[in-house]
Design an enzyme around this catalytic site. Structure first.
Site, PDB file in Angstrom:
ATOM      1  CG  HIS A 164      14.345   3.266  -0.776  1.00 16.30           C
ATOM      2  ND1 HIS A 164      15.627   2.919  -0.451  1.00 16.30           N
ATOM      3  CD2 HIS A 164      13.603   3.024   0.342  1.00 16.30           C
ATOM      4  CE1 HIS A 164      15.650   2.490   0.810  1.00 16.30           C
ATOM      5  NE2 HIS A 164      14.443   2.554   1.309  1.00 16.30           N
ATOM      6  CE  LYS A 208       6.124   3.725   6.035  1.00 10.90           C
ATOM      7  NZ  LYS A 208       6.848   2.575   5.498  1.00 10.90           N
ATOM      8  CE  LYS A 211      15.857   5.357   4.111  1.00 14.69           C
ATOM      9  NZ  LYS A 211      14.701   4.671   4.731  1.00 14.69           N
ATOM     10  CD  GLU A 226       6.625   0.581   2.604  1.00 11.04           C
ATOM     11  OE1 GLU A 226       7.214  -0.309   3.231  1.00 11.04           O
ATOM     12  OE2 GLU A 226       6.692   1.784   2.901  1.00 11.04           O
ATOM     13  CE  LYS A 277      13.797  -3.588  -2.324  1.00  8.27           C
ATOM     14  NZ  LYS A 277      13.096  -4.523  -1.468  1.00  8.27           N
ATOM     15  CG  HIS A 310      16.802  -2.070   1.361  1.00  8.62           C
ATOM     16  ND1 HIS A 310      16.330  -0.949   1.973  1.00  8.62           N
ATOM     17  CD2 HIS A 310      15.709  -2.786   1.024  1.00  8.62           C
ATOM     18  CE1 HIS A 310      15.013  -0.984   1.994  1.00  8.62           C
ATOM     19  NE2 HIS A 310      14.599  -2.091   1.420  1.00  8.62           N
TER      20      HIS A 310
END
Ligand code: BG6
Length: 499
Positions: A242, A342, A150, A218, A184, A180
């Site tokens: 995601h 973020k 991606k 994050e 997980k 990804h």
């Protein structure tokens, strides 16, 4: 490691962008771990490729350094390391020209029965050109698969273009679009929780659930990815893929089986049922933010605007929150609140399922404070699933209720090394198992829905609200959920105790 792992066939993994950040941080460490666990067959090879000229020895040295950094010097086993480095090769290739491709073809040695994987960890603008060049050099054997990282494009049109060009060379069954988050552990556990237990399904709908929250926060800023990020933003970088994948897994109907098409058929139905967030909705159902200077864990950090490679006056969002509705029978009236940003105070990804309250509260006092049951699926870190239930506090005198979570902790089960998402997904590609990868129509449906919001923001001249680095985003994101008499889940805050 004490879990059983499927035997896989011999393979050649060709990683384009083989010296880049993703390869060094994630892909090569993941392959190392699989090798150290004894999963890689003897004749399997990993071929790094990038534009830079480099000898095989230099590539091995680079990878050794990356493993020391990202796996950790202590965790590296000498014998495994030497076996892994022996598997490495390097070919300098130009994605858009013929330079290097003959050498790559020679190295691949025309072995039609060996699994061959082209992993594209490059800028997505190169995906079409790489697919064309693979075709020109006749490197697409019956056992070849292609992996697309991606983002697949930056909007619907560019995603379609990539899908068309790659699809002209590779059959859809051999194209693995990676997200990804689907690899997980806790995300896969969500499927097990929902579909291997009879407990949840009867309440997994608008009768039992008040709302759902999905948070991916994050602490990092844009690091050295300003050039990419400033054209992307949180909505494209995180939510379009995601968070929407997580939403699909929470909201989808039970698939008929775990095969590739059954699961993806159910996910796409969810994407099609999403109510568009229109220009009239953006003020109430969306919030964009951008971090200003602040501090994370006491360490000062600079503003987004002052990061490397950010355009002056940039209006790119580093935080986005949305109120999403899934318009179908199961979810009518149940909002899904999504947020990702973020420079938040902590790195945490979790899904919170907030159940409805009991119809009538018989306990003497404090009913106004009683939080209904909650299921918290912590994707990372300290992976766990917690079901918050009310119990009686032991002891005489008064009836005191305590909110006690039933706890399933995976971090404790996998004390030594919790497998990284890429480990699972890279092996799934070798095995040809695409269940945890995105199909073309999913990616395009996700873009179509996201693009409505991007366009609405653009046309309204919407500017991101500034938030101080180290906080949970702009106050508007809190106001968005508070307007509905709800609040973002904060585990640290704990639950009130009744007496
Ligand atoms: C990537 C994004 O897909 O996911 C990054 O491009 C982000 O911006 C990363 O930092 C987060 O992944 P993880 O696994 O650390 O949550």
């Amino acid at each position: 490691m004490n879990f059983t792992q499927p035997i896989i066939d011999d393979f050649d993994y060709v990683v384009f962008g083989g010296t880049g950040d993703l390869a060094r941080r994630k892909l090569l460490p993941a392959l190392y771990h699989r090798d150290a666990d004894g999963q890689l067959p003897a004749a399997s090879r990993i071929i790094g490729s990038a534009r830079a000229e480099m000898t095989r020895k230099q590539f091995q040295t680079l990878v050794h350094k990356s493993l020391t950094e990202f796996v950790g010097a202590k965790a590296l086993d000498k014998a495994s390391l030497s076996r892994f480095l022996d598997r490495l090769h390097y070919v300098s290739c130009d994605a858009t020209a013929d330079h290097g491709w003959a050498e790559l073809a020679t190295l691949l040695n025309n072995e039609p029965r060996k699994v061959r994987i082209f992993y594209l960890a490059t800028a997505p603008e190169l995906y079409g050109a790489i697919a064309d060049t693979i075709k020109r050099h006749a490197l697409n054997t019956p056992e070849t698969r292609i992996v697309l990282e991606k983002p697949i494009g930056h909007d619907l049109a560019s995603a379609r273009d990539i899908n068309d060009r790659v699809g002209a060379v590779f059959d859809e069954r051999t194209i693995f679009r990676i997200d990804h988050y689907l690899g997980k552990e806790t995300v896969q556990n969500l499927l097990v929780l929902r579909f291997a237990n009879s407990l949840f399904e009867p309440v997994w709908n608008h009768n039992g659930i008040d709302h759902v929250q999905i948070t991916v926060a994050e602490t990092v800023g844009v690091e050295d990815r300003g050039g990419y990020y400033d054209h992307t933003g949180a909505l494209r970088d995180m939510i379009q893929n995601h968070l929407m994948q997580l939403l699909c897994l929470v909201a989808m109907e039970p698939p008929a089986s775990l095969d590739r098409e059954s699961v993806r058929d159910e996910k796409i139905k969810v994407l099609h049922a999403l109510a568009p967030i229109t220009p009239a909705d953006i003020a109430t159902k969306s919030v964009r933010g951008q971090y200003r200077a602040g501090a994370i864990n006491g360490n000062p950090v600079k503003a987004y605007a002052d990061e490397h490679d950010i355009a002056p006056g940039s209006t790119t969002e580093t935080f986005a929150a949305l109120k999403v509705e899934v318009k179908n029978w199961r979810w009518a009236g149940v909002p899904f609140y999504l947020r990702s940003g973020k420079r938040m105070p902590e790195k945490v990804s979790e899904i919170v399922i907030q159940f409805k309250p009991v119809p009538y509260w018989i306990f003497p006092t404090g009913s106004d404070q009683a939080q209904p049951n909650r299921l918290v699926i912590r994707v990372q870190p300290n992976e766990h699933i917690r079901l918050h239930l009310w119990t009686k506090e032991p002891g005489p005198g008064g009836l005191r209720l305590r909110n006690a979570p039933l706890n399933l902790s995976f971090a404790e089960t996998f004390k030594e090394h919790l497998p990284d998402a890429y480990e699972r997904l890279l092996m799934d590609v070798v095995r040809g198992n695409a269940t945890l990868f995105m199909r073309r129509d999913e990616v395009e449906a996700a873009w179509q829905w996201t693009e409505t919001i991007i366009d609405a923001w653009k046309n309204a001249g919407d500017r991101p609200r500034l938030y101080t680095a180290g906080t949970w985003g702009p106050t508007e994101a809190i106001a968005m959920i508070v307007r509905d008499n709800r609040s973002w889940f904060d585990e640290q805050a704990g639950e009130p105790i009744q007496s």
